[in-house]
Design an enzyme around this catalytic site. Structure first.
Site, short mmCIF file in Angstrom:
data_model
loop_
_atom_site.label_atom_id
_atom_site.label_comp_id
_atom_site.label_asym_id
_atom_site.label_seq_id
_atom_site.Cartn_x
_atom_site.Cartn_y
_atom_site.Cartn_z
N GLY A 39 0.84 -1.19 0.00
CA GLY A 39 0.00 0.00 0.00
C GLY A 39 0.87 1.24 0.00
O GLY A 39 2.04 1.20 -0.42
N TRP A 48 2.15 2.99 2.57
CA TRP A 48 3.31 2.90 3.48
C TRP A 48 4.27 1.80 3.01
O TRP A 48 5.48 2.00 3.01
CB TRP A 48 2.80 2.65 4.90
CG TRP A 48 3.78 2.68 6.04
CD1 TRP A 48 3.73 1.89 7.15
CD2 TRP A 48 4.92 3.53 6.22
NE1 TRP A 48 4.75 2.20 8.01
CE2 TRP A 48 5.51 3.20 7.46
CE3 TRP A 48 5.51 4.53 5.45
CZ2 TRP A 48 6.66 3.83 7.96
CZ3 TRP A 48 6.67 5.17 5.93
CH2 TRP A 48 7.22 4.82 7.17
N PHE A 54 -0.65 -7.34 -3.64
CA PHE A 54 -2.00 -7.88 -3.86
C PHE A 54 -2.39 -7.51 -5.29
O PHE A 54 -2.48 -6.33 -5.62
CB PHE A 54 -2.96 -7.30 -2.84
CG PHE A 54 -4.36 -7.81 -2.98
CD1 PHE A 54 -4.72 -9.04 -2.44
CD2 PHE A 54 -5.33 -7.08 -3.65
CE1 PHE A 54 -6.02 -9.53 -2.58
CE2 PHE A 54 -6.62 -7.56 -3.79
CZ PHE A 54 -6.96 -8.79 -3.25
N PHE A 58 -5.39 -8.47 7.64
CA PHE A 58 -4.84 -9.50 6.74
C PHE A 58 -3.70 -10.30 7.35
O PHE A 58 -3.25 -11.28 6.76
CB PHE A 58 -4.36 -8.85 5.43
CG PHE A 58 -5.44 -8.13 4.69
CD1 PHE A 58 -6.70 -8.72 4.53
CD2 PHE A 58 -5.22 -6.88 4.14
CE1 PHE A 58 -7.71 -8.06 3.85
CE2 PHE A 58 -6.23 -6.21 3.45
CZ PHE A 58 -7.48 -6.80 3.31
N ALA A 67 3.59 8.41 5.13
CA ALA A 67 4.16 7.72 3.96
C ALA A 67 4.59 8.70 2.87
O ALA A 67 5.71 8.63 2.35
CB ALA A 67 3.15 6.71 3.42
N LYS A 69 -1.82 6.43 20.91
CA LYS A 69 -1.70 7.84 20.51
C LYS A 69 -3.01 8.37 19.92
O LYS A 69 -3.35 9.55 20.09
CB LYS A 69 -0.57 8.02 19.50
CG LYS A 69 -0.87 7.35 18.17
CD LYS A 69 0.13 7.67 17.08
CE LYS A 69 -0.38 7.04 15.79
NZ LYS A 69 0.51 7.23 14.64
#
EC number: 1.1.1.8
Lengths: 343, 343
Positions: free
Chosen positions: A12, A14, A42, A98, A154, A205
């Site tokens: 993804g 990140w 994926f 996942f 990211a 956080k």
């Protein structure tokens, strides 16, 4: 000494930013790592073409990190088994739902001495206990698992904006290896041993950021917010040390995964923003999730509920007045002003 | 047990906000304190009338804290000797350049068991050493002196916006007394023993804020700034522990005077702002001081120079890369980008 064989599980936003770093560092340290890094992607179609084919031709994840070139050492692989085959270092950077499925598929395919690192956000907190994703990976694959978390976005990392990150790794020698794999001039790694604290900070956080957002919504000043951040940091530490004992170190809260990530999460970020809107608009959280987050669930309010359930089961909510007050404001219609009155 | 007799030395913006709190708390705790609090007010004319007369009639410091009512327990006194006569608790809240002169005048007039607390900002750092204002007060008046500092802005405190503050007091019993004198529902006091750390934080934070302002000027994101704040906090601690040893406690940096005040100083504040303008306009600091601060000197760049002189004399600048880089950017034309490159 044989070279470490690295694979990345996840691709993804990140995961792609991290692939850029990891693929560069394997080239920088040819005496430690095999240059080629397999990344499990994926598979999906982008304009009728496989995303893995696009990544391997263009060296760019056009879907999740557009405009950023990946090093040619990164090879996208659509099968998780092929990606992890004989790997000695496994970087997990998948959405938390996942983890288990992917680990089950990987069983028996890693090298015997494999070690993992989890970049997965969040924890599972239920009334019966707290489960760290690093522990889940260790349990299913029977390999040691470190954790990485820090004040990182990211897109900023991908653009090489300077930031820091923390690796928690119980084994000092492995910690050095992870340092070589992730540290760059713009992405500075500190390695500590407390992998539990690193993961706790990343989850708790968000609860604090909801509290900080409430004070923004009330129009309080930056000193009030600084007080919320400080008390939040202290409750995060207390939570860790109460339920994990000495494993959770005070120093962890001075690291990037602690104070720095908390500061940045309470300055910007969706948790702060939605909490602010909760006060200024008077709308419930689920309505704001639809309006502001496209229906996605807000992490901070979910975590506040999980933490509350966990603490309630132990009759300990009163020991964590900030966490408890955030919960009461969101779920029990407590007045928003209690964020400063009741902590 | 005889009642404590409180006086406040100073009546600027912060002194007036503190007088509101102290004058309220002496009324709240009649078994501990005499209700009346004498406040030394530097006499000046406001619309032809003495400021002390206005304060005593209107119960408002119309010059330095307009619109805020002071409790009637506060009595403005134009003579420092009259103000401090037989006082047992002395609150110092004057600009640092007046401390010595005022203390000299007070000599011999306090009660024999008097104790003081310093709310004075800053330190004196020269190549020969570091001098805390609490130590100066102790030396001249021969009484123990605690310190108070935190993430506090006078106007916000006066308006009862929630914040916290830290008192450093070596004597635990005295610490309790100061707690009763200052703690309110909106101004929460933590008492610790480390009065040195409390004062160091108040001075060194401004150097860090200059560094944070540089990253704002460069357009870096909140993660970069969080990294600067975190590293700054770590250099503040290292500085304290290197030059004051165990007196300076790690916990101090988690207090309001530490992390919280640093966060708020790096979010808003003049040091951050002028440093940002230094980058975006390319103008030198002294020009910006004229344009943005009405000619007042910026504390952060002054402190950076003092710290640099002190560290240079000990050949230790390299041990404090953030402090050193701020100095080099301001005074030696180092490129602004070194704020992330050289730390």
């Amino acid at each position: 000494m044989s070279l470490e064989k690295v694979c990345i599980i996840g691709s993804g936003n990140w995961g792609s930013a991290i692939a850029k770093i990891v693929g560069t560092n394997t080239q920088q340290h040819p005496t430690l790592f095999e240059t080629t890094v397999r990344q499990w992607v994926f598979e999906e179609k982008v304009n009728g073409e496989n995303l893995t084919d696009i990544i391997n031709r263009e060296h760019e994840n056009v879907k999740y990190l557009q405009g950023i070139k990946l090093p040619e050492s990164i090879v996208a692989v659509p099968s998780v088994v092929d990606a992890c085959k004989d790997a000695t270092l496994v970087v997990f950077v998948v959405p938390h739902q996942f983890v288990r499925g992917v680990c089950e598929q990987m069983k028996g395919h890693l090298a015997p001495n494999a070690r993992a690192i989890s970049l997965i956000k969040g924890l599972e907190i239920t009334s019966s206990g707290i489960r760290l994703f690093s522990e889940e990976i260790e349990r299913i694959l029977n390999i040691p698992c470190a954790a990485l978390s820090g004040a990182n976005i990211a897109d900023e990392v991908a653009k090489e904006k300077f930031c820091e990150s923390t690796i928690g790794c119980a084994n000092v020698q492995d910690g050095q290896l992870w340092h070589h794999l992730f540290d760059t001039a713009y992405f500075r790694i500190n390695v500590i041993q407390d992998h539990v604290g690193v993961q706790l900070c990343g989850a708790l956080k968000n609860v604090v950021a909801v509290g900080a957002g409430f004070t923004d919504g009330l129009g309080y000043g930056s000193n009030t917010k600084a007080a919320i951040i400080r008390r939040g940091l202290m409750e995060m530490r207390k939570f860790g040390q109460m339920f994990f004992g000495d494993m959770v170190q005070t120093e962890t809260f001075f690291e990037s995964c602690g104070a720095a990530d908390l500061i940045t999460t309470c300055s910007g970020g969706r948790n702060r923003k939605v909490a602010e809107a909760f006060v200024t608009t008077g709308k419930p959280i689920d309505v704001l999730e639809k309006e502001l987050l496209n229906g996605q669930k807000l992490q901070g309010t979910l975590s506040a509920a999980e933490v509350h359930e966990f603490l309630s089961a132990r009759k300990m909510t009163a020991e964590f007045p900030l966490f408890n007050t955030v919960y009461r404001i969101v779920y029990e219609n407590a007045p928003v002003e209690s964020i400063v009155r009741d902590i």
